[in-house]
Motif scaffolding. Structure first.
Motif, short mmCIF file in Angstrom:
data_model
loop_
_atom_site.label_atom_id
_atom_site.label_comp_id
_atom_site.label_asym_id
_atom_site.label_seq_id
_atom_site.Cartn_x
_atom_site.Cartn_y
_atom_site.Cartn_z
N ALA A 2 33.82 44.48 40.80
CA ALA A 2 33.50 43.88 41.93
C ALA A 2 32.36 44.31 42.63
O ALA A 2 32.19 45.66 42.88
CB ALA A 2 34.50 43.85 42.93
N THR A 5 33.64 44.72 48.47
CA THR A 5 35.07 44.61 49.33
C THR A 5 34.74 44.03 50.82
O THR A 5 34.05 44.75 51.38
CB THR A 5 35.78 45.93 49.04
OG1 THR A 5 35.91 46.43 47.72
CG2 THR A 5 37.13 45.77 49.82
N ARG A 21 47.26 43.88 51.08
CA ARG A 21 46.62 42.95 50.10
C ARG A 21 45.47 42.53 49.89
O ARG A 21 44.81 42.20 50.72
CB ARG A 21 47.81 41.74 49.94
CG ARG A 21 49.25 42.18 49.66
CD ARG A 21 50.32 40.80 49.90
NE ARG A 21 49.87 39.66 48.87
CZ ARG A 21 49.63 38.53 49.41
NH1 ARG A 21 49.76 38.26 50.46
NH2 ARG A 21 49.38 37.61 48.51
N THR A 22 44.96 42.47 48.63
CA THR A 22 43.71 41.83 48.41
C THR A 22 43.61 40.51 47.37
O THR A 22 44.56 40.38 46.66
CB THR A 22 42.68 42.75 47.93
OG1 THR A 22 43.13 43.44 46.74
CG2 THR A 22 42.58 43.97 48.89
N THR A 23 42.49 39.93 47.30
CA THR A 23 42.59 38.84 46.40
C THR A 23 41.06 38.82 45.69
O THR A 23 40.09 39.38 46.20
CB THR A 23 42.85 37.61 46.89
OG1 THR A 23 42.70 36.50 45.78
CG2 THR A 23 41.81 36.95 47.79
N ASP A 24 40.93 38.40 44.57
CA ASP A 24 39.57 38.47 43.96
C ASP A 24 38.72 37.17 44.34
O ASP A 24 39.20 35.99 44.31
CB ASP A 24 39.77 38.50 42.39
CG ASP A 24 40.23 39.82 41.72
OD1 ASP A 24 40.22 40.65 42.62
OD2 ASP A 24 40.62 39.81 40.71
N ASP A 25 37.61 37.18 44.43
CA ASP A 25 36.81 36.19 44.82
C ASP A 25 35.70 36.06 43.40
O ASP A 25 34.78 36.82 43.09
CB ASP A 25 35.83 36.44 45.98
CG ASP A 25 34.88 35.52 46.48
OD1 ASP A 25 35.12 34.22 46.06
OD2 ASP A 25 33.82 35.74 47.28
N VAL A 33 34.39 38.81 38.72
CA VAL A 33 34.79 39.01 40.13
C VAL A 33 33.31 39.40 41.03
O VAL A 33 32.76 40.31 40.61
CB VAL A 33 35.82 40.24 40.00
CG1 VAL A 33 36.01 40.47 41.73
CG2 VAL A 33 37.10 39.75 39.46
N VAL A 36 35.87 41.46 46.24
CA VAL A 36 37.40 41.41 46.44
C VAL A 36 37.39 41.67 48.09
O VAL A 36 36.97 42.22 48.67
CB VAL A 36 38.03 43.00 45.93
CG1 VAL A 36 39.48 43.10 46.67
CG2 VAL A 36 37.99 43.07 44.56
#
Length: 481
Positions: A2, A5, A21-25, A33, A36
Motif C-alpha cells: 500500500a 494509510t 480495523r482497516t480495509t484495502d482500497d 492495493v 489501506v
C-alpha cells in the motif's frame, strides 16, 4: 504494498476506527492495493455524529461572510491540487486524466456556487390579516446532515454532497463509497479543513464493504441526523429513501438513469456521432447521465451507426495514468462481469455487436425491448442503437423506462427539439447536445426512479433548510374570551 494509510476524519482530526480495523482500497486497473483505510463501525458513526452535533450551533451562527471565505478558499485550494486529483483518480477509480481534471473544475465551481448561496435571503415578509403583526417565513439550517458520495465522479459528487448543506449552516457526516474512500470523502474533507472549516463541521467515516449497510443504517437512523442526501444506484437509493422516510427525515436522492439520445433526421450526423461517443463512453460509461440508448431516425440510422462504429472502435483503451488513454477500466470485476452479461444475453437473443464485446467500448444494434440491455441501466462501456420511424416513436421509447434522469436531442431545429424536450419525462433535457452535462447553478436531479429533490444553486440550499413561520405582534390583540 500500500502506498498510504488513511484514517477516519472526525472532529477535525484523523483518527483510527475504534475497533482498529482497516480495509484495502484497490486500484481497478492493476488490482493492487492503492491504500489501506480505516474500517469504521456503528460506534464510529456515533462519535462522528457527536462531533457534528457539537459543532452545529457554532457553525450555524458563523457569519455568512466567514462561511463564504472558507468555501472560496477551498475552491482555490482544490484547483492547485489538480495533479494530485489526476493521480488519485487514476489509482483509486481508474479515471483518465481528462475526467479527473473535469472533476476538479466542476467541484471547484460547486464550492464557489455554495459560497454565493450563503448570502441568499433567509426569509420573506408575509401578508397577514392580524392588525399590528409582522409575519415572517424564515429559512434556517436543519442540523446534522448525513451525506453519501459514490465512486464514479468522486471529487464532484463528494463536494456536491457537502457544499450546499454547509452553505446553509448545517454540519455533515459523509460516508464515501467503499470503492473511493479517499477521492469521494477524505480528500475533500482535507481541502475544506485546510481552508479553515472548523473542527466537527465535516466528518468522514470510511468502512469495509461488508459493513456498508450497517454503517449507513446507523447514520440515517441516528436521531440527531435531520436530513439525508444520497447519490448512487436506484437499488440502494430505494433502501436509503425508505429508511429516511421511516424516520420522517427529508432526503435528496440522485439515482440511476436509462438515458436516451435522440438523433433526428435533420441532425448533423458527424456532430451527432461525436456527441453520442462522448455521452456513451466518457468515464467508460460509468456516469449516471451516460447515453444508454441512441434513438436514431431510420432514414439515417445505418449511416449514423457506421460512423459511430468507426469512431468508437478507434478509442484508445488502457492504463488511466497514460495521458493518451480515453477509456480506462471499469471499477471492479463485478461491474465488468455485469456489463459483459448484459451484452452476452442480448447477443444470444439476436442483438448484433458492431464493435467491441471484448471488454472494450461496445456498440450493439438489432436490440429489442425484451432484452435486459434495452431496459436496465448499463453503467459501463456499451451502448445500443435503435432505429425509430418518427419523433413520436423516439419519445415513446425514451419514456418507456422506470428512470427519468436526462436526455439529449440532436437536431438543427431548436424549436422542434424544444417541443420534444417538453414531452420527455426526465429531470434534465439537452437540445442540441448529448446527455452528460452539469453546472452547479442548475437544478440537478431526476424524476421517477431516478430520484427526487434537487442539488444546485438555490435549490440545493432550500433542500437542506427548514422554513419556519414566525410572527411578531406590535400591539395587544383581542381575544374572544
Amino acid at each position: 504494498m500500500a502506498s498510504e494509510t488513511r484514517q477516519l476524519f472526525i472532529g477535525g482530526e484523523s483518527v483510527p476506527a475504534l475497533e482498529g480495523r482497516t480495509t484495502d482500497d484497490l486500484n481497478p486497473f492493476t488490482g493492487e492495493v492503492h491504500a489501506v483505510v480505516a474500517a469504521g463501525s456503528v460506534e464510529d458513526v456515533t462519535r462522528a455524529v457527536d462531533a457534528a452535533q457539537e459543532a452545529f450551533a457554532g457553525w450555524a451562527a458563523t457569519p455568512p461572510s466567514a462561511r463564504r471565505k472558507i468555501l472560496l478558499k477551498a475552491a482555490d485550494l482544490l484547483e492547485t491540487r489538480t495533479a494530485e486529483v489526476v493521480a488519485l483518480m487514476a489509482a483509486e477509480v481508474g479515471g483518465v486524466g481528462g475526467w479527473a481534471g473535469f472533476n476538479v473544475v466542476l467541484a471547484s465551481n460547486i464550492l464557489r456556487e455554495a459560497a454565493a448561496a450563503v448570502s441568499q435571503p433567509v426569509g420573506e415578509v408575509l401578508t397577514t390579516d392580524t392588525p399590528g403583526q409582522l409575519s415572517l417565513a424564515l429559512r434556517e439550517p436543519l442540523g446534522v446532515v448525513a451525506a453519501f458520495a459514490p465512486w464514479n465522479a468522486p471529487v464532484i459528487l463528494s463536494t456536491r454532497a457537502v457544499a450546499a448543506p454547509l452553505a446553509a449552516g448545517n454540519t455533515v457526516v459523509l460516508k464515501p463509497s467503499e470503492d473511493a474512500p479517499i477521492a469521494a470523502g477524505l480528500f475533500i474533507a482535507g481541502v475544506l479543513h485546510e481552508a479553515g472549516l472548523p473542527a466537527g463541521v465535516l466528518n468522514v467515516v470510511t468502512n469495509a464493504p461488508e459493513d456498508a449497510a450497517e454503517v449507513a443504517k446507523a447514520l440515517i437512523t441516528d436521531s440527531r441526523v435531520r436530513a439525508v442526501n444520497f447519490t448512487g444506484s436506484t437499488e440502494v437509493g430505494r433502501i436509503v429513501g425508505t429508511l429516511a422516510a421511516q424516520h420522517l427525515k427529508p432526503a435528496v436522492l440522485e439515482l440511476g438513469g436509462k438515458n436516451s439520445l435522440l438523433v433526428l433526421d435533420d441532425a448533423d450526423l458527424d456532430h451527432s456521432v461525436d456527441a453520442a461517443t462522448f455521452g456513451s463512453f466518457h468515464n467508460a460509461g460509468q456516469i449516471c447521465m451516460s447515453v444508454d440508448r441512441v434513438l436514431v431516425h431510420e432514414s439515417v440510422a445505418e449511416e449514423f451507426t457506421a460512423k459511430l462504429v468507426a469512431k468508437v472502435g478507434s478509442l484508445p483503451h488502457g492504463d488511466p495514468a497514460d495521458p493518451g488513454t480515453v477509456i480506462g477500466p471499469v471499477i471492479n470485476q463485478r461491474s465488468a462481469d455485469r456489463v459483459a452479461n448484459l451484452v452476452a444475453e442480448a447477443v444470444e437473443n439476436g442483438a448484433r455487436v458492431r464493435t467491441g464485446n471484448d471488454g472494450t467500448a461496445t456498440v450493439l444494434d438489432n436490440v429489442s425491448p425484451s432484452m435486459r440491455i434495452f431496459r436496465e441501466e448499463i453503467f459501463g462501456p456499451a451502448v445500443v442503437v435503435v432505429p425509430v420511424a418518427d419523433d413520436d416513436e423516439a419519445v415513446a421509447i425514451a419514456n418507456d423506462t422506470e428512470h427519468g434522469l436526462t436526455a439529449g436531442i440532436m437536431t438543427e431545429d431548436s424549436q422542434r427539439g424544444f417541443g420534444l424536450a417538453r414531452r420527455i419525462q426526465t429531470g434534465i433535457v439537452h437540445v442540441g447536445n448529448q446527455t452528460v452535462d452539469d453546472e452547479p447553478q442548475a437544478p440537478f436531479g431526476g424524476v421517477k426512479a431516478s430520484g427526487y429533490g434537487r442539488f444546485g444553486g438555490r435549490w440545493g440550499v432550500e433542500a437542506f433548510s427548514a422554513t419556519r413561520w414566525v410572527t411578531i405582534a406590535s400591539e395587544h390583540g383581542h381575544f374572544p374570551f
